[in-house]
Scaffold this motif. Structure first.
Motif, short mmCIF file in Angstrom:
data_model
loop_
_atom_site.label_atom_id
_atom_site.label_comp_id
_atom_site.label_asym_id
_atom_site.label_seq_id
_atom_site.Cartn_x
_atom_site.Cartn_y
_atom_site.Cartn_z
N PRO A 1 0.45 -1.34 -0.28
CA PRO A 1 0.40 0.16 -0.35
C PRO A 1 0.70 0.96 -0.25
CG PRO A 1 0.03 -0.75 2.53
CD PRO A 1 0.73 -1.88 1.76
N ASN A 2 0.52 2.78 -0.84
CA ASN A 2 1.10 3.20 -0.88
C ASN A 2 -0.06 4.34 -1.64
OD1 ASN A 2 2.53 6.07 -0.90
ND2 ASN A 2 3.91 5.21 -2.48
N VAL A 3 -0.44 4.97 -0.58
CA VAL A 3 -1.53 7.02 -0.78
C VAL A 3 -1.07 7.68 -0.50
CG1 VAL A 3 -3.10 5.31 0.96
CG2 VAL A 3 -1.78 6.56 2.31
N ASN A 4 0.78 8.11 -0.16
CA ASN A 4 0.98 9.31 -0.57
C ASN A 4 1.36 9.48 -1.91
OD1 ASN A 4 3.90 10.84 -0.41
ND2 ASN A 4 3.22 10.82 1.99
N TYR A 5 1.78 8.33 -3.00
CA TYR A 5 2.42 9.50 -4.45
C TYR A 5 1.83 7.24 -5.11
CZ TYR A 5 6.96 6.70 -3.44
OH TYR A 5 7.77 5.33 -3.24
N GLY A 6 2.08 8.31 -6.40
CA GLY A 6 2.57 7.20 -7.67
C GLY A 6 1.63 7.43 -8.67
N ASP A 7 1.13 6.40 -9.64
CA ASP A 7 0.78 6.92 -11.30
C ASP A 7 -0.59 6.59 -10.75
OD1 ASP A 7 3.18 6.22 -12.78
OD2 ASP A 7 3.35 4.42 -13.24
N TRP A 8 -1.50 6.52 -9.45
CA TRP A 8 -2.96 6.43 -9.40
C TRP A 8 -2.99 7.82 -9.43
CZ3 TRP A 8 -4.05 9.37 -5.99
CH2 TRP A 8 -3.41 9.45 -4.25
N GLU A 9 -1.72 8.74 -8.92
CA GLU A 9 -2.07 9.91 -9.28
C GLU A 9 -2.08 10.96 -10.37
OE1 GLU A 9 -0.83 13.15 -6.23
OE2 GLU A 9 0.50 11.51 -5.77
N SER A 10 -0.57 9.99 -11.05
CA SER A 10 -0.19 10.95 -12.68
C SER A 10 -1.32 11.00 -13.20
CB SER A 10 0.34 10.08 -13.03
OG SER A 10 2.43 10.24 -11.79
#
Length: 273
Positions: free
Chosen positions: A239-248
């Motif tokens: 899990p990573n809610v801080n950044y990632g391609d979901w945000e991009s």
């Protein structure tokens, strides 16, 4: 590399987060970020979760428990090549939340110079369960390749960080950084020339397959459905809610939005009742 990648909990955490962002505004002289900036507030709030929530620790341990169970299945099978695990590093088994906190204090999100300052320290801490899993895999004769989008400048600090916490095969050959293309597909294919990749670990879907590279939100969701059987088997997600391609993907992979424009986009995507 570290890509520009909301975020409940109890009222006390919300107050804590707001106080942190308010402090950012008062101590940052150039281009101060406003208190209701969704991105900056979200980065701080997610760092609170990563650093303080036992639930986050449990999710990480759960991922590595599942990985161990599936690896034991794989080890009973026959393979034409030596078997390997390919893993991402950041937020897959090393915690970079202190970097997010420091950037928030500066009223920023990310830049290359500060990222190198952080990686050079070699102080990112292990996520729960990761050391046991990778060392167990190595003890069974599995080769570990660390395919990361950290770049060549980060490599020495990265290897030192892995050695500090006794991760196996922390060396030049097995730590494979980004040279130019952020897609990891070419590097995975290179590993596949000599090894059978039986498992991939990551916090970002592009850590698993180019089916997820630079896709829209809808395309990413469709690719998840198309690969549903792989999750919890060959693909292990942290899990990573801080950044990632979901945000991009949310921002159409553009990096020149102003904070106000980002706020507008985030708000336009939210669903209420």
């Amino acid at each position: 590399m570290f890509q520009t990648k909301i975020y409940v909990a109890a009222l006390s955490l919300a107050l804590f987060s707001s106080c942190q962002v308010a402090q950012v505004k008062s101590t940052t002289n150039s281009n101060p970020r406003i208190v209701n900036d969704i991105e900056l507030n979200g980065k701080v709030y997610s760092a609170v979760f990563h650093q303080r929530a036992a639930e986050y620790q449990a999710l990480c341990q759960q991922a590595f428990n599942v990985a161990t169970i599936h690896l034991d299945v794989v080890l009973q099978q026959k393979h034409a090549k030596p078997i390997a695990i390919v893993t991402d590093i950041d937020e897959t088994f090393l915690d970079n939340s202190p970097y997010a906190v420091e950037m928030a204090k500066r009223g920023q999100v990310f830049d290359e110079a500060s990222w190198l300052e952080w990686t050079s320290k070699g102080n990112a801490k292990p996520l729960l369960g990761s050391q046991d899993f990778f060392n167990y895999a190595a003890s069974k004769g599995v080769t570990i390749f660390y395919i990361t989008n950290r770049n060549q400048n980060d490599k020495a600090g990265t290897i030192a960080n892995l050695k500090k916490y006794n991760y196996p095969m922390a060396d030049e050959q097995h730590v494979i950084v980004r040279q130019s293309d952020s897609s990891k597909e070419t590097r995975r294919l290179k590993v596949s020339e000599t090894h059978e990749i039986v498992m991939l670990l990551g916090d970002n879907l592009s850590d698993f397959s180019n089916a997820f590279d630079k896709k829209t939100e809808e395309q990413r969701s469709e690719a998840v459905r198309n690969n549903a059987r792989e999750f919890g088997r060959k693909f292990i997600v942290l899990p990573n809610v801080n950044y990632g391609d979901w945000e991009s993907a949310l921002l159409d992979y553009k990096r020149d939005w102003t904070p106000q424009q980002k706020d507008s986009i985030y708000n336009s995507k939210l669903i209420g009742f």
